[in-house]
Design a protein around this motif. Structure first.
Motif, PDB file in Angstrom:
ATOM      1  N   THR A  14       0.831  -1.203   0.000  1.00 42.17           N
ATOM      2  CA  THR A  14       0.000   0.000   0.000  1.00 42.17           C
ATOM      3  C   THR A  14       0.863   1.250   0.000  1.00 42.17           C
ATOM      4  O   THR A  14       0.574   2.228  -0.721  1.00 42.17           O
ATOM      5  N   ARG A  15       1.939   1.237   0.811  1.00 45.28           N
ATOM      6  CA  ARG A  15       2.851   2.394   0.840  1.00 45.28           C
ATOM      7  C   ARG A  15       3.561   2.572  -0.499  1.00 45.28           C
ATOM      8  O   ARG A  15       3.713   3.705  -0.994  1.00 45.28           O
ATOM      9  N   LEU A  16       4.004   1.467  -1.099  1.00 47.47           N
ATOM     10  CA  LEU A  16       4.694   1.562  -2.389  1.00 47.47           C
ATOM     11  C   LEU A  16       3.764   2.066  -3.493  1.00 47.47           C
ATOM     12  O   LEU A  16       4.191   2.787  -4.395  1.00 47.47           O
ATOM     13  N   ALA A  17       2.498   1.681  -3.410  1.00 47.18           N
ATOM     14  CA  ALA A  17       1.538   2.161  -4.413  1.00 47.18           C
ATOM     15  C   ALA A  17       1.471   3.677  -4.416  1.00 47.18           C
ATOM     16  O   ALA A  17       1.277   4.307  -5.465  1.00 47.18           O
ATOM     17  N   ALA A  18       1.652   4.292  -3.232  1.00 48.43           N
ATOM     18  CA  ALA A  18       1.622   5.750  -3.133  1.00 48.43           C
ATOM     19  C   ALA A  18       2.955   6.379  -3.517  1.00 48.43           C
ATOM     20  O   ALA A  18       2.990   7.421  -4.185  1.00 48.43           O
ATOM     21  N   SER A  19       4.073   5.748  -3.125  1.00 47.50           N
ATOM     22  CA  SER A  19       5.377   6.376  -3.353  1.00 47.50           C
ATOM     23  C   SER A  19       5.936   6.125  -4.746  1.00 47.50           C
ATOM     24  O   SER A  19       6.569   7.002  -5.341  1.00 47.50           O
ATOM     25  N   VAL A  20       5.691   4.936  -5.283  1.00 47.57           N
ATOM     26  CA  VAL A  20       6.243   4.575  -6.598  1.00 47.57           C
ATOM     27  C   VAL A  20       5.336   5.040  -7.734  1.00 47.57           C
ATOM     28  O   VAL A  20       5.790   5.287  -8.846  1.00 47.57           O
ATOM     29  N   ASN A  21       4.032   5.148  -7.451  1.00 46.55           N
ATOM     30  CA  ASN A  21       3.039   5.547  -8.447  1.00 46.55           C
ATOM     31  C   ASN A  21       3.084   4.634  -9.679  1.00 46.55           C
ATOM     32  O   ASN A  21       3.314   5.089 -10.802  1.00 46.55           O
ATOM     33  N   PRO A  22       2.848   3.331  -9.487  1.00 51.52           N
ATOM     34  CA  PRO A  22       2.926   2.395 -10.611  1.00 51.52           C
ATOM     35  C   PRO A  22       1.778   2.580 -11.592  1.00 51.52           C
ATOM     36  O   PRO A  22       0.734   3.144 -11.243  1.00 51.52           O
ATOM     37  N   GLU A  23       1.980   2.105 -12.819  1.00 53.70           N
ATOM     38  CA  GLU A  23       0.905   2.129 -13.805  1.00 53.70           C
ATOM     39  C   GLU A  23      -0.049   0.956 -13.626  1.00 53.70           C
ATOM     40  O   GLU A  23      -1.180   0.990 -14.122  1.00 53.70           O
ATOM     41  N   LEU A  24       0.405  -0.105 -12.926  1.00 50.26           N
ATOM     42  CA  LEU A  24      -0.429  -1.284 -12.716  1.00 50.26           C
ATOM     43  C   LEU A  24       0.084  -2.051 -11.499  1.00 50.26           C
ATOM     44  O   LEU A  24       1.276  -2.016 -11.200  1.00 50.26           O
ATOM     45  N   ILE A  25      -0.840  -2.751 -10.808  1.00 52.54           N
ATOM     46  CA  ILE A  25      -0.475  -3.553  -9.641  1.00 52.54           C
ATOM     47  C   ILE A  25      -0.916  -4.995  -9.853  1.00 52.54           C
ATOM     48  O   ILE A  25      -2.050  -5.251 -10.254  1.00 52.54           O
ATOM     49  N   LEU A  26       0.005  -5.938  -9.582  1.00 47.97           N
ATOM     50  CA  LEU A  26      -0.321  -7.359  -9.531  1.00 47.97           C
ATOM     51  C   LEU A  26      -0.373  -7.743  -8.059  1.00 47.97           C
ATOM     52  O   LEU A  26       0.600  -7.537  -7.321  1.00 47.97           O
ATOM     53  N   LEU A  27      -1.493  -8.303  -7.624  1.00 46.72           N
ATOM     54  CA  LEU A  27      -1.733  -8.483  -6.195  1.00 46.72           C
ATOM     55  C   LEU A  27      -2.186  -9.899  -5.849  1.00 46.72           C
ATOM     56  O   LEU A  27      -3.152 -10.410  -6.430  1.00 46.72           O
ATOM     57  N   ASP A  28      -1.497 -10.520  -4.890  1.00 45.64           N
ATOM     58  CA  ASP A  28      -1.948 -11.780  -4.313  1.00 45.64           C
ATOM     59  C   ASP A  28      -2.943 -11.466  -3.201  1.00 45.64           C
ATOM     60  O   ASP A  28      -2.844 -10.422  -2.543  1.00 45.64           O
ATOM     61  N   LEU A  29      -3.898 -12.345  -2.971  1.00 42.30           N
ATOM     62  CA  LEU A  29      -4.870 -12.128  -1.889  1.00 42.30           C
ATOM     63  C   LEU A  29      -4.385 -12.684  -0.556  1.00 42.30           C
ATOM     64  O   LEU A  29      -4.661 -12.126   0.499  1.00 42.30           O
ATOM     65  N   GLY A  30      -3.656 -13.808  -0.590  1.00 43.70           N
ATOM     66  CA  GLY A  30      -3.225 -14.464   0.644  1.00 43.70           C
ATOM     67  C   GLY A  30      -1.925 -13.927   1.165  1.00 43.70           C
ATOM     68  O   GLY A  30      -0.901 -14.621   1.166  1.00 43.70           O
ATOM     69  N   LEU A  31      -1.924 -12.695   1.643  1.00 44.64           N
ATOM     70  CA  LEU A  31      -0.710 -12.054   2.138  1.00 44.64           C
ATOM     71  C   LEU A  31      -0.543 -12.329   3.636  1.00 44.64           C
ATOM     72  O   LEU A  31      -1.516 -12.607   4.343  1.00 44.64           O
ATOM     73  N   PRO A  32       0.677 -12.234   4.166  1.00 46.41           N
ATOM     74  CA  PRO A  32       0.920 -12.621   5.556  1.00 46.41           C
ATOM     75  C   PRO A  32       0.379 -11.646   6.595  1.00 46.41           C
ATOM     76  O   PRO A  32       0.187 -12.035   7.753  1.00 46.41           O
ATOM     77  N   ASP A  33       0.162 -10.385   6.225  1.00 45.25           N
ATOM     78  CA  ASP A  33      -0.266  -9.414   7.231  1.00 45.25           C
ATOM     79  C   ASP A  33      -1.739  -9.033   7.101  1.00 45.25           C
ATOM     80  O   ASP A  33      -2.515  -9.112   8.052  1.00 45.25           O
ATOM     81  N   ILE A  34      -2.172  -8.610   5.930  1.00 42.30           N
ATOM     82  CA  ILE A  34      -3.576  -8.255   5.703  1.00 42.30           C
ATOM     83  C   ILE A  34      -4.042  -8.899   4.405  1.00 42.30           C
ATOM     84  O   ILE A  34      -3.244  -9.173   3.511  1.00 42.30           O
ATOM     85  N   ASP A  35      -5.338  -9.126   4.305  1.00 39.82           N
ATOM     86  CA  ASP A  35      -5.879  -9.758   3.104  1.00 39.82           C
ATOM     87  C   ASP A  35      -5.750  -8.822   1.913  1.00 39.82           C
ATOM     88  O   ASP A  35      -5.845  -7.585   2.044  1.00 39.82           O
ATOM     89  N   GLY A  36      -5.545  -9.414   0.736  1.00 34.51           N
ATOM     90  CA  GLY A  36      -5.389  -8.602  -0.468  1.00 34.51           C
ATOM     91  C   GLY A  36      -6.584  -7.716  -0.766  1.00 34.51           C
ATOM     92  O   GLY A  36      -6.434  -6.626  -1.328  1.00 34.51           O
TER      93      GLY A  36
END
Length: 244
Positions: A42-64
């Motif tokens: 979530t932090r990288l989405a704000a700082s890097v400003n990517p054109e697209l995100i590939l996201l897994d749902l089963g993450l170790p800290d919070i759900d995708g």
């Protein structure tokens, strides 16, 4: 100088899958940034400003799905879920949270790349009204971040590309110095006129037949610049004037 590449943020906690995604995307010309948990993603989405995100749902800290919801509070960046979860209810919940696409593991890398390209094309069309911007001899592919002049691919630095893109999207409009600086460089640079003069000069050297007789980027004295809508007749006249 490096040409601007689309940035894809990979949020995936399994190293082998991150590696496959990174190799596939970078071999196709994308730049990748990766992390293994939702909060960092979530932090990288704000700082890097990517054109697209590939996201897994089963993450170790919070759900995708929570990651999607947080990002959707401030961004409409395309998000493709890449998950082992394949039941219909889970897919529906991901889409309801704001996902743009969903692909199940194991996946075919070529299919994934096709989905990435399709979503980038859709996003570019939504932003500019079309996936390409054309004006006279200039053609800009907003999906691949490529610029062609008379059909020949030309190299632009990332900032030159962003400035040319802004001019093309707003062709025909008079743009003030501060307006351009704010949109291309950000709020902290609205007084940096020298930045703008230098980059406009560099753009003219690359796209104009003669920088002293510009057909595309016209100076509005004391105000800013305007990109003219150039026809074939206007282009021919500008070329003849430059050669005279």
């Amino acid at each position: 100088m490096n040409q601007k590449k689309n940035i894809v943020l990979i949020i995936e906690d399994e190293p082998p899958i991150r590696k496959v995604l990174t190799i596939s995307l970078e071999s196709a010309g994308y730049k990748t940034v990766e992390c293994d948990n939702g909060r960092q993603g979530t932090r990288l989405a704000a700082s890097v400003n990517p054109e697209l995100i590939l996201l897994d749902l089963g993450l170790p800290d919070i759900d995708g799905k929570e990651v999607i919801a947080r990002i959707r509070e401030w961004s409409q960046v395309p998000i493709i879920v890449c998950s082992v979860r394949s039941d219909d209810d889970e897919v529906v919940r991901a889409f309801n949270a704001g996902a743009d696409d969903y692909i199940t593991k194991p996946f075919n890398p070529n299919v994934l790349l096709a989905r990435v390209h399709a979503n980038l094309r859709k996003a570019a069309t939504h932003e500019a009204g079309e996936p390409e911007l054309v004006n006279g001899s200039i053609r800009m592919d907003l999906v691949r971040h490529e610029v062609f002049l008379d059909g020949v691919k030309k190299t632009f630095t990332p900032k030159e590309y962003e400035l040319l893109r802004y001019f093309l999207i707003n062709r025909g409009k008079m743009l003030t110095h501060k307006q351009i600086l704010k949109e291309v460089w950000g709020n902290a640079h609205t007084e940096d006129m020298q930045y703008l003069r230098v980059y406009v000069k560099q753009l003219r050297e690359k796209i104009e037949s003669g920088a002293n007789h510009p057909a595309y980027i016209i100076t509005e004295p004391g105000i800013g610049y305007r990109m003219e809508t150039v026809t074939e007749d206007a282009k021919t006249l500008a070329t003849a004037t430059a050669e005279a």
